[in-house]
Write an enzyme that holds these catalytic residues in place. Sequence first.
Site, PDB file in Angstrom:
ATOM      1  N   SER A 159      -9.701   1.664   2.832  1.00 52.05           N
ATOM      2  CA  SER A 159      -8.883   2.445   1.945  1.00 52.05           C
ATOM      3  C   SER A 159      -7.807   1.653   1.203  1.00 52.05           C
ATOM      4  CB  SER A 159      -8.195   3.567   2.737  1.00 52.05           C
ATOM      5  OG  SER A 159      -7.303   3.008   3.691  1.00 52.05           O
TER       6      SER A 159
ATOM      7  N   LYS B 258       0.848  -1.195   0.000  1.00 53.15           N
ATOM      8  CA  LYS B 258       0.000   0.000   0.000  1.00 53.15           C
ATOM      9  C   LYS B 258       0.880   1.240   0.000  1.00 53.15           C
ATOM     10  CE  LYS B 258      -3.935   1.965   2.630  1.00 53.15           C
ATOM     11  NZ  LYS B 258      -4.751   1.836   3.858  1.00 53.15           N
TER      12      LYS B 258
ATOM     13  N   SER C 295      -9.735  -0.628   7.070  1.00 51.59           N
ATOM     14  CA  SER C 295      -9.185  -0.531   5.719  1.00 51.59           C
ATOM     15  C   SER C 295      -8.438  -1.741   5.189  1.00 51.59           C
ATOM     16  CB  SER C 295      -8.267   0.684   5.607  1.00 51.59           C
ATOM     17  OG  SER C 295      -9.042   1.836   5.497  1.00 51.59           O
TER      18      SER C 295
END
Length: 489
Positions: free
Chosen positions: A157, A82, A181
Amino acid sequence: MTSPLDLPVAEMAARVADRHDSLKAADLVDAALARVRALDGRVRAFLHVAEEGARRAAEALDARVARGEAVGPLAGVPLAVKDNLAVAGMPLTCASKILGGYVPPRDATVVARAVAAGAIVLGKTNLDEFAMGSSTENSAFGPTRNPFDLERVPGGSSGGSAAAVAAGMAPLALGSDTGGSVRQPAALCGIVGHKPTYGRVSRSGLVAFASSLDQVGPFARTTQDAAALLRAIEGPDPLDATSRAFPAARPAAGLSGLRVGVVEELEGAGGDPEVAAAVGRVRAALLARGATAVPLSLPLSKAGIPVYYLVAPAECSSNLARFDGMRYGARVDAPEVEPLYARTRDAGFGAEVKRRVLLGTFALSAGYADAYYKRAMAVKTRLRVELAAAFSRCDVILSATSPFPAFRVGEKAGDPLSMYLCDVLTVTANLAGVPAASVPAGLTAGGLPVGAQLWAAEGHDDLVLSVGAAVREATGLGYVAPAIAKEVA
Ligand code: GLN
């Protein structure tokens, strides 16, 4: 035809580590890059693909194996990261314009540890800007698509990491989970996502959103693969004072006698009937194999969303103060320092980040802090106590992860409050600091994945993952490749 990328991670790594085996790290990286090339124009999971770097790292690892050196338990396994985690020499954007041009000088601890275990960083994945959102639509670089339906969101997210694993582009990925997330995008993409106990995994090199809630967690197709990544990244780190060692976890207890908590307030939760039915089937399968259901009430879980949406913005307003045009990334110049800050932040941050900074600044401001921030922190403490009491009566709690399956791109983008309600089932575990994982619980009639969430007491991450494995055995439900992934080898 099956690809070596589809092997269980332990087997893939063991074969790469065996110099007599024909499978090389370079083959895995080539296969992963081929899938990225074939699919990512449509899925858009990656913000940066480290084609050269990944190839070089794979060759170096293969050379070490050829020399007879020992390599780690993730040898050659492609890993998607990420883009709010630092990887030395790769751009770090947090999907924000404000970090434009910033390249960190060192790896986040989790990245360094995964690489030391043999993983190969394939690239950086898309996210909601600074990890604020539930759909990956709040990215300054455009949304990621759900591999099961390109018209729908992958969740967020950490939507890029989840989509990369679901589409078969990487067997493992790292995400961060402040209010859901990792778990919610795992649920919406039909894979496993685990939020570790707070403090189990170092946050050093993770760009801070809400420091008291943030945890880095693994994405994988199975709980065994997720556990392999967790093993590599967990443990105390001198660079993160909140990181701790947890005693060796209880071995998988099996299902017989396992006490499964059913929380009155989380049942249904205003959600989709197909999600409730899927979770009900998981529960029935566990009970049929000897688990017992323990009805519970967690009255304060109803306060989860309001408490989270005070604490997280409050912490983010303070954490994001460092992005001022002076230290990192982009700058909009001005003759004086204050307008320089203001112009940089106005141009650099997107609407959701600004909303959170304003909310948080308000909640912390003199005269309001007692009414908002301090009250929220008091409820957070009571929620921890309430959850600890619940875990004296049950071993795990089973609930849905997301109230609904993947929604359409654009469906909630204009309505922040409806977006915040995506987190109703996930924020409580962050507020209480306990581990929770989402595991696949089948598909809706329309072919969209549903996730079941397993939570346990602080430190019992392995219980969560082993019960997740038992769910798979009991139900036969696990990762299934989406149609798009079947287009490529
Ligand atoms: N969706 C939640 C939010 O928008 C959670 C985000 C996260 O876990 N990083 O804050």
